[in-house]
Design an enzyme around this catalytic site. Sequence first.
Site, PDB file in Angstrom:
ATOM      1  N   SER A  67       0.735  -1.303   0.108  1.00 32.53           N
ATOM      2  CA  SER A  67      -0.046   0.103  -0.144  1.00 32.53           C
ATOM      3  C   SER A  67       0.637   1.235   0.111  1.00 32.53           C
ATOM      4  O   SER A  67       0.442   2.348  -0.119  1.00 32.53           O
ATOM      5  CB  SER A  67      -0.985  -0.004   1.185  1.00 32.53           C
ATOM      6  N   LYS A  70       0.106   3.745  -2.654  1.00 39.06           N
ATOM      7  CA  LYS A  70      -1.060   4.653  -2.738  1.00 39.06           C
ATOM      8  C   LYS A  70      -0.421   6.159  -2.411  1.00 39.06           C
ATOM      9  O   LYS A  70      -1.006   7.110  -2.678  1.00 39.06           O
ATOM     10  CB  LYS A  70      -1.922   4.368  -1.554  1.00 39.06           C
ATOM     11  N   SER A 127      -6.499   3.132   4.222  1.00 38.72           N
ATOM     12  CA  SER A 127      -5.772   2.417   2.946  1.00 38.72           C
ATOM     13  C   SER A 127      -6.648   1.944   1.998  1.00 38.72           C
ATOM     14  O   SER A 127      -6.388   0.659   1.579  1.00 38.72           O
ATOM     15  CB  SER A 127      -4.675   1.643   3.370  1.00 38.72           C
ATOM     16  N   LYS A 229       2.756   6.662   5.412  1.00 38.51           N
ATOM     17  CA  LYS A 229       1.984   5.575   4.884  1.00 38.51           C
ATOM     18  C   LYS A 229       2.655   4.268   5.442  1.00 38.51           C
ATOM     19  O   LYS A 229       3.755   4.084   5.437  1.00 38.51           O
ATOM     20  CB  LYS A 229       1.876   5.762   3.393  1.00 38.51           C
TER      21      LYS A 229
END
Length: 488
Positions: A67, A70, A127, A229
């Site tokens: 992720s 992203k 997420s 993140k």
Amino acid sequence: MNITFRRLNLASPMRQFACAALVLLAALGMNASAATAAPTYGGIVVDAKTGKVLYSENADSLRYPASLTKMMTLYLTFEALESGRISLNSKVPISAHAASEPPSKLGVGAGRSVTVEQAILSLVTRSANDVATALGEFLGGSEARFAQMMTSKARSLGMTKTTYRNANGLPNTAQMTTARDQARLGIALRQHFPQYYGYFSTRSFKFGNQVIGNHNRLLGAVRGVDGIKTGYTRAAGFNLVTSAQADGRSIVGVVMGAPSGGNRNARMTKLVQAYLPKASRGGSGDLIAKMNTSVAPAIASAAEEAPEVALSAPNLPSSGPLPETRYDIAPVAYAAPANDNAAAAAIDSARITASRPLAAEIPVPQPAPAYMPDRQAEAATVSAPAKEVASASADIDETTTASTQPTSGWVVQIGTSPDRQQAMGLLRQAQDKGGKVLRSATPFTVAYNAGSAKVYRARFGGFDDQKTAVNACKALKKKGIGCWASAQ
């Protein structure tokens, strides 16, 4: 006798073949075992003001981003917002394909929509895979086309080993990156979009009847941490990119391939505590050139890859003792700006050979040697130091109030503009909307070089401490004004 001799003659090669096969299988088994035992962890810490690599371990080995993907989806979203192609209130439609993505997800049904701001918040907190796909389709026309835009943007940022195939980071064997590339992206997000970076420090987000918490457990628990993140898939392990700023220092750290979320968080905590105090208070922070390579959805096409950035290769150590210092928990996470001097050289993307992994108790390695710029940048610096100093001085603008910019205290930045008058217009609009929150604040602009262009940061100064500035920024956000607070 002849018959017996022939049987022995036939059996001997068979035995030899069998023995050779057993030896080969044993060797293959040993190789497989060695491959399995190879370290999967990779990490890096970079001084976000100077580009100096403070720590590196397996930073250039290819691995899955999960992720962390992203982050690039959000970079292109912020770019579209800044260019005016979309707004925070634009509707992002949820296709059947997006709605069918596996968790984590927001769970919006096909045919419905979310706003761009809701999409941003769902990516930085939950997420959400479904919304990431929807954003990709919205910005690129299709997710495949958006992935081409993502890869093109990665090249323009100097992420030479990163390839994207989707907008959310769900498993795809062709979607690869490195810890070093993710550090560059983390720095670029903060440097290029200070007006939107504050979203990464969001602790929770309300959507309908849901209150969605942030997966990043370091927010509010480790001094100075303000984002960015997390990521996880079985193949990737537990990943984390973290930005931390305190006492005029700023770093971006990356941990990839950790065996668990707790181990990942512990590693990053130790890295932040070890290397944030070692980061420089000097340096402009303008490390990565900003180039708008995105394409509007109506005319998006296969994106051309920008030329790769040449990398130098000093050998940097990556082992050392635990730091002695520990920090108290910070009550508020915030994002601080880069200093506003002339642009510094790009991050020295030094190649690091694989070295011993962190031990079970997660010791923190020694810092790398001094920053080593490439020869061309070094020659340019030596040839014209006086010109750079003059340029840095010339880039400081006065405000419309005829007072110079505040030299100390805290500031609140609300945005950037390529035109000084437009930047002042942003400040006037914010002051009108902000009311008493900005009544005693001083509006001013600061110019800095972004490649060959000059960009103006719109700021309010005169806040005595962090709490006052952060509270002012929170009040502005409630009135629809994006902002972030930092020490001057």
